[in-house]
Design a protein around this motif. Structure first.
Motif, PDB file in Angstrom:
ATOM      1  N   ALA A   1       0.811  -1.217   0.000  1.00  0.00           N
ATOM      2  CA  ALA A   1       0.000   0.000   0.000  1.00  0.00           C
ATOM      3  C   ALA A   1       0.847   1.271   0.000  1.00  0.00           C
ATOM      4  CB  ALA A   1      -0.936  -0.008   1.209  1.00  0.00           C
ATOM      5  N   ALA A   2       1.534   1.506  -1.114  1.00  0.00           N
ATOM      6  CA  ALA A   2       2.385   2.695  -1.219  1.00  0.00           C
ATOM      7  C   ALA A   2       1.664   3.881  -1.843  1.00  0.00           C
ATOM      8  CB  ALA A   2       3.633   2.371  -2.044  1.00  0.00           C
ATOM      9  N   PHE A   3       0.512   3.626  -2.474  1.00  0.00           N
ATOM     10  CA  PHE A   3      -0.099   4.656  -3.304  1.00  0.00           C
ATOM     11  C   PHE A   3      -1.403   5.208  -2.733  1.00  0.00           C
ATOM     12  CE2 PHE A   3       2.689   2.092  -5.876  1.00  0.00           C
ATOM     13  CZ  PHE A   3       3.385   3.038  -6.621  1.00  0.00           C
ATOM     14  N   GLY A   4      -1.533   5.164  -1.420  1.00  0.00           N
ATOM     15  CA  GLY A   4      -2.748   5.661  -0.785  1.00  0.00           C
ATOM     16  C   GLY A   4      -2.988   7.144  -1.013  1.00  0.00           C
ATOM     17  N   TYR A   5      -1.963   7.960  -0.892  1.00  0.00           N
ATOM     18  CA  TYR A   5      -2.110   9.401  -1.097  1.00  0.00           C
ATOM     19  C   TYR A   5      -2.434   9.718  -2.549  1.00  0.00           C
ATOM     20  CZ  TYR A   5       0.053   9.992   3.512  1.00  0.00           C
ATOM     21  OH  TYR A   5       0.340   9.935   4.857  1.00  0.00           O
ATOM     22  N   LEU A   6      -1.753   9.033  -3.469  1.00  0.00           N
ATOM     23  CA  LEU A   6      -2.015   9.246  -4.891  1.00  0.00           C
ATOM     24  C   LEU A   6      -3.447   8.852  -5.220  1.00  0.00           C
ATOM     25  CD1 LEU A   6       0.328   8.462  -7.843  1.00  0.00           C
ATOM     26  CD2 LEU A   6      -2.017   7.597  -7.887  1.00  0.00           C
ATOM     27  N   ALA A   7      -3.882   7.687  -4.721  1.00  0.00           N
ATOM     28  CA  ALA A   7      -5.241   7.218  -4.979  1.00  0.00           C
ATOM     29  C   ALA A   7      -6.272   8.192  -4.429  1.00  0.00           C
ATOM     30  CB  ALA A   7      -5.440   5.831  -4.373  1.00  0.00           C
ATOM     31  N   GLU A   8      -6.036   8.652  -3.221  1.00  0.00           N
ATOM     32  CA  GLU A   8      -6.976   9.575  -2.597  1.00  0.00           C
ATOM     33  C   GLU A   8      -7.054  10.894  -3.353  1.00  0.00           C
ATOM     34  OE1 GLU A   8      -8.236  10.786   1.931  1.00  0.00           O
ATOM     35  OE2 GLU A   8      -6.159  10.188   1.535  1.00  0.00           O
ATOM     36  N   ARG A   9      -5.928  11.357  -3.820  1.00  0.00           N
ATOM     37  CA  ARG A   9      -5.871  12.631  -4.541  1.00  0.00           C
ATOM     38  C   ARG A   9      -6.664  12.582  -5.839  1.00  0.00           C
ATOM     39  NH1 ARG A   9      -5.009  17.350  -2.742  1.00  0.00           N
ATOM     40  NH2 ARG A   9      -3.211  16.584  -1.564  1.00  0.00           N
ATOM     41  N   TYR A  10      -6.617  11.424  -6.537  1.00  0.00           N
ATOM     42  CA  TYR A  10      -7.193  11.376  -7.880  1.00  0.00           C
ATOM     43  C   TYR A  10      -8.404  10.452  -8.006  1.00  0.00           C
ATOM     44  CZ  TYR A  10      -2.811  13.733  -8.544  1.00  0.00           C
ATOM     45  OH  TYR A  10      -1.774  14.625  -8.406  1.00  0.00           O
ATOM     46  N   GLY A  11      -9.029  10.136  -6.867  1.00  0.00           N
ATOM     47  CA  GLY A  11     -10.289   9.409  -6.899  1.00  0.00           C
ATOM     48  C   GLY A  11     -10.178   7.955  -7.302  1.00  0.00           C
ATOM     49  N   LEU A  12      -9.049   7.328  -6.983  1.00  0.00           N
ATOM     50  CA  LEU A  12      -8.843   5.919  -7.301  1.00  0.00           C
ATOM     51  C   LEU A  12      -9.012   5.064  -6.042  1.00  0.00           C
ATOM     52  CD1 LEU A  12      -5.563   6.279  -9.422  1.00  0.00           C
ATOM     53  CD2 LEU A  12      -7.932   6.604 -10.173  1.00  0.00           C
ATOM     54  N   THR A  13      -9.039   3.758  -6.214  1.00  0.00           N
ATOM     55  CA  THR A  13      -9.090   2.834  -5.087  1.00  0.00           C
ATOM     56  C   THR A  13      -7.917   1.869  -5.187  1.00  0.00           C
ATOM     57  OG1 THR A  13     -11.497   2.945  -4.947  1.00  0.00           O
ATOM     58  CG2 THR A  13     -10.431   1.062  -3.900  1.00  0.00           C
ATOM     59  N   GLU A  14      -7.006   1.947  -4.242  1.00  0.00           N
ATOM     60  CA  GLU A  14      -5.868   1.039  -4.205  1.00  0.00           C
ATOM     61  C   GLU A  14      -6.220  -0.190  -3.374  1.00  0.00           C
ATOM     62  OE1 GLU A  14      -2.641   1.839  -1.456  1.00  0.00           O
ATOM     63  OE2 GLU A  14      -1.189   1.448  -3.051  1.00  0.00           O
ATOM     64  N   GLU A  15      -5.948  -1.357  -3.928  1.00  0.00           N
ATOM     65  CA  GLU A  15      -6.073  -2.610  -3.186  1.00  0.00           C
ATOM     66  C   GLU A  15      -4.685  -3.230  -3.129  1.00  0.00           C
ATOM     67  OE1 GLU A  15      -8.296  -3.931  -1.484  1.00  0.00           O
ATOM     68  OE2 GLU A  15     -10.185  -2.946  -2.041  1.00  0.00           O
ATOM     69  N   ALA A  16      -4.125  -3.342  -1.942  1.00  0.00           N
ATOM     70  CA  ALA A  16      -2.772  -3.862  -1.788  1.00  0.00           C
ATOM     71  C   ALA A  16      -2.790  -5.330  -1.380  1.00  0.00           C
ATOM     72  CB  ALA A  16      -2.013  -3.049  -0.745  1.00  0.00           C
ATOM     73  N   ILE A  17      -1.866  -6.096  -1.957  1.00  0.00           N
ATOM     74  CA  ILE A  17      -1.746  -7.505  -1.595  1.00  0.00           C
ATOM     75  C   ILE A  17      -1.346  -7.631  -0.136  1.00  0.00           C
ATOM     76  CG2 ILE A  17      -0.516  -9.659  -2.075  1.00  0.00           C
ATOM     77  CD1 ILE A  17      -0.179  -8.674  -4.965  1.00  0.00           C
ATOM     78  N   SER A  18      -0.374  -6.814   0.266  1.00  0.00           N
ATOM     79  CA  SER A  18      -0.014  -6.711   1.681  1.00  0.00           C
ATOM     80  C   SER A  18      -0.381  -5.305   2.133  1.00  0.00           C
ATOM     81  CB  SER A  18       1.487  -6.975   1.880  1.00  0.00           C
ATOM     82  OG  SER A  18       2.262  -6.007   1.220  1.00  0.00           O
ATOM     83  N   GLY A  19      -0.074  -4.954   3.358  1.00  0.00           N
ATOM     84  CA  GLY A  19      -0.382  -3.624   3.858  1.00  0.00           C
ATOM     85  C   GLY A  19       0.717  -2.644   3.499  1.00  0.00           C
ATOM     86  N   LEU A  20       1.085  -1.791   4.455  1.00  0.00           N
ATOM     87  CA  LEU A  20       2.129  -0.809   4.224  1.00  0.00           C
ATOM     88  C   LEU A  20       3.517  -1.439   4.186  1.00  0.00           C
ATOM     89  CD1 LEU A  20       0.811   2.086   6.497  1.00  0.00           C
ATOM     90  CD2 LEU A  20       1.125   2.193   4.018  1.00  0.00           C
ATOM     91  N   ASP A  21       3.626  -2.662   4.673  1.00  0.00           N
ATOM     92  CA  ASP A  21       4.916  -3.348   4.687  1.00  0.00           C
ATOM     93  C   ASP A  21       5.093  -4.166   3.409  1.00  0.00           C
ATOM     94  OD1 ASP A  21       7.169  -4.828   5.155  1.00  0.00           O
ATOM     95  OD2 ASP A  21       6.565  -5.558   7.125  1.00  0.00           O
ATOM     96  N   PRO A  22       6.081  -3.819   2.558  1.00  0.00           N
ATOM     97  CA  PRO A  22       6.253  -4.533   1.292  1.00  0.00           C
ATOM     98  C   PRO A  22       6.670  -5.984   1.465  1.00  0.00           C
ATOM     99  CG  PRO A  22       8.127  -3.110   1.685  1.00  0.00           C
ATOM    100  CD  PRO A  22       7.109  -2.780   2.741  1.00  0.00           C
ATOM    101  N   GLU A  23       7.189  -6.329   2.642  1.00  0.00           N
ATOM    102  CA  GLU A  23       7.624  -7.702   2.885  1.00  0.00           C
ATOM    103  C   GLU A  23       6.533  -8.557   3.518  1.00  0.00           C
ATOM    104  OE1 GLU A  23      10.401  -8.513   1.635  1.00  0.00           O
ATOM    105  OE2 GLU A  23      11.083  -6.477   1.196  1.00  0.00           O
ATOM    106  N   GLY A  24       5.368  -7.943   3.777  1.00  0.00           N
ATOM    107  CA  GLY A  24       4.276  -8.669   4.409  1.00  0.00           C
ATOM    108  C   GLY A  24       3.710  -9.755   3.508  1.00  0.00           C
ATOM    109  N   GLU A  25       3.322 -10.872   4.099  1.00  0.00           N
ATOM    110  CA  GLU A  25       2.747 -11.992   3.354  1.00  0.00           C
ATOM    111  C   GLU A  25       1.228 -11.981   3.508  1.00  0.00           C
ATOM    112  OE1 GLU A  25       4.027 -14.199   1.320  1.00  0.00           O
ATOM    113  OE2 GLU A  25       6.069 -13.410   1.503  1.00  0.00           O
ATOM    114  N   PRO A  26       0.495 -11.975   2.392  1.00  0.00           N
ATOM    115  CA  PRO A  26      -0.968 -11.957   2.493  1.00  0.00           C
ATOM    116  C   PRO A  26      -1.512 -13.321   2.913  1.00  0.00           C
ATOM    117  CG  PRO A  26      -0.303 -12.219   0.215  1.00  0.00           C
ATOM    118  CD  PRO A  26       0.964 -11.985   1.008  1.00  0.00           C
TER     119      PRO A  26
END
Length: 339
Positions: free
Chosen positions: A236-261
């Motif tokens: 979930a790296a693109f939350g601010y970008l998504a919020e700014r431009y009306g998109l919806t980000e769905e991340a496989i893991s959370g804010l941690d790129p090494e997290g396992e879903p």
């Protein structure tokens, strides 16, 4: 289909840009001691901070970056050599909470001007809180602050969150990044008043370019094939970008790129992708693409790169922040089927 937190399309309220008095350990009105070449020695924590320092400082600054190109910023451990660099620097530009070893080293150093980018704009809580956390959990808009207006340390141990679990990826929102740029420009001018006019001119030019980038994203993502405007990312790296431009980000893991879903999370994403017409699973350049490609294969989706721009390497789709951001825009347009 899983229930998700839809990111609102309305622009965020104008963030409160803290005055220089709120910058931790900021320099006094006296000019900082400059190096033998008459330049302001600036240590930047990682690429987005380095880019700001160079764009705003120009020929009047000497910038050293603690995070090497291709190195995952969150894995950085400060070396003895880097500690010495910090001690000899006039200013440090960093994002508090992103790199604990940097925070500690800067806090213990005698640097006159310590510029915390996180204090120059507002931070929010974004991301899919996988692993038992409630994605709909409300967060404290104000957080816990110390006497300087900074967020206090908390929730230690998460490798990709600032204190309080806030999303650190402010540079991926051109508007927030511009707010940080303005604060950095003011800090440089105070540390090196002899070149104040140049810092102000360079800051204004950078803010103008960021405003143009914001306009490009706004117009480029206005009309898409799907009203849902959903995209899937590794983390979930693109939350601010998504919020700014009306998109919806769905991340496989959370804010941690090494997290396992979890298996349930993967299943939810597959069902959601089918229901919302998602075409692409995005992966990054500095972390493993294995999970993203596995999900894409199982769900019969395409893959592409969406770069959080934590570092520029040979794999980057561009040579600097603006080029990579425009590559990100093109990737999103292709995935979302812009009209």
């Amino acid at each position: 289909m899983n229930v998700r937190r839809l990111i609102p399309s309305a622009a965020l309220a104008t963030a409160t840009v803290l005055g220089l008095t709120a910058l931790s350990g900021c320099a006094s009105s006296d000019a900082a001691d400059k190096n033998s070449e008459g330049k302001l020695d600036v240590v930047a924590s990682f690429y987005p901070m380095e880019f700001l320092a160079k764009e705003i400082g120009g020929k009047n600054v000497e910038v050293t970056t603690l995070t090497e190109p291709g190195q995952e910023p969150h894995d950085l451990e400060i070396s003895a050599k880097q500690t010495a660099q910090l001690e000899n620097a006039d200013a440090a530009l960093y994002l508090k909470g992103l790199q604990p070893s940097v925070d500690e080293a800067i806090g213990q150093s005698g640097i006159k001007t310590k510029i915390d980018a996180a204090s120059l704009t507002s931070l929010e809580k974004h991301g899919n809180e996988v692993g038992g956390h409630d994605k709909h959990e409300e967060h404290d808009e104000h957080g816990s602050e110390d006497e300087h207006g900074h967020e206090e340390e908390g929730h230690e141990g998460h490798s990709h969150e600032t204190p309080g679990g806030k999303d650190p990826h402010i540079w991926l929102d051109p508007v927030r990044y511009a707010e940080v740029a303005e604060g950095v420009g003011e800090a440089f001018a105070k540390a090196d008043p002899d070149h104040k006019a140049t810092y102000e001119k360079n800051t204004a030019a950078l803010v103008k370019k960021l405003t143009g980038l914001d306009t490009d994203f706004k117009n480029g993502l206005k009309k898409t094939a799907s009203d849902e405007k959903v995209f899937i990312t590794t983390h979930a790296a693109f939350g601010y970008l998504a919020e700014r431009y009306g998109l919806t980000e769905e991340a496989i893991s959370g804010l941690d790129p090494e997290g396992e879903p979890s298996a349930n999370r993967v299943k939810d994403l597959q069902e959601m992708a089918k229901a919302d017409g998602v075409t692409t699973v995005f992966y990054e350049t500095l972390v493993s693409d294995k999970t993203a490609k596995t999900l894409a294969k199982d769900a019969k989706l395409k893959t592409d790169v969406l770069d959080p721009i934590e570092g520029i390497t040979e794999k980057s789709r561009g040579d600097d922040y603006f080029e990579v951001m425009r590559s990100n825009l093109a990737a999103l347009q292709k995935a979302l089927g812009t009209k």
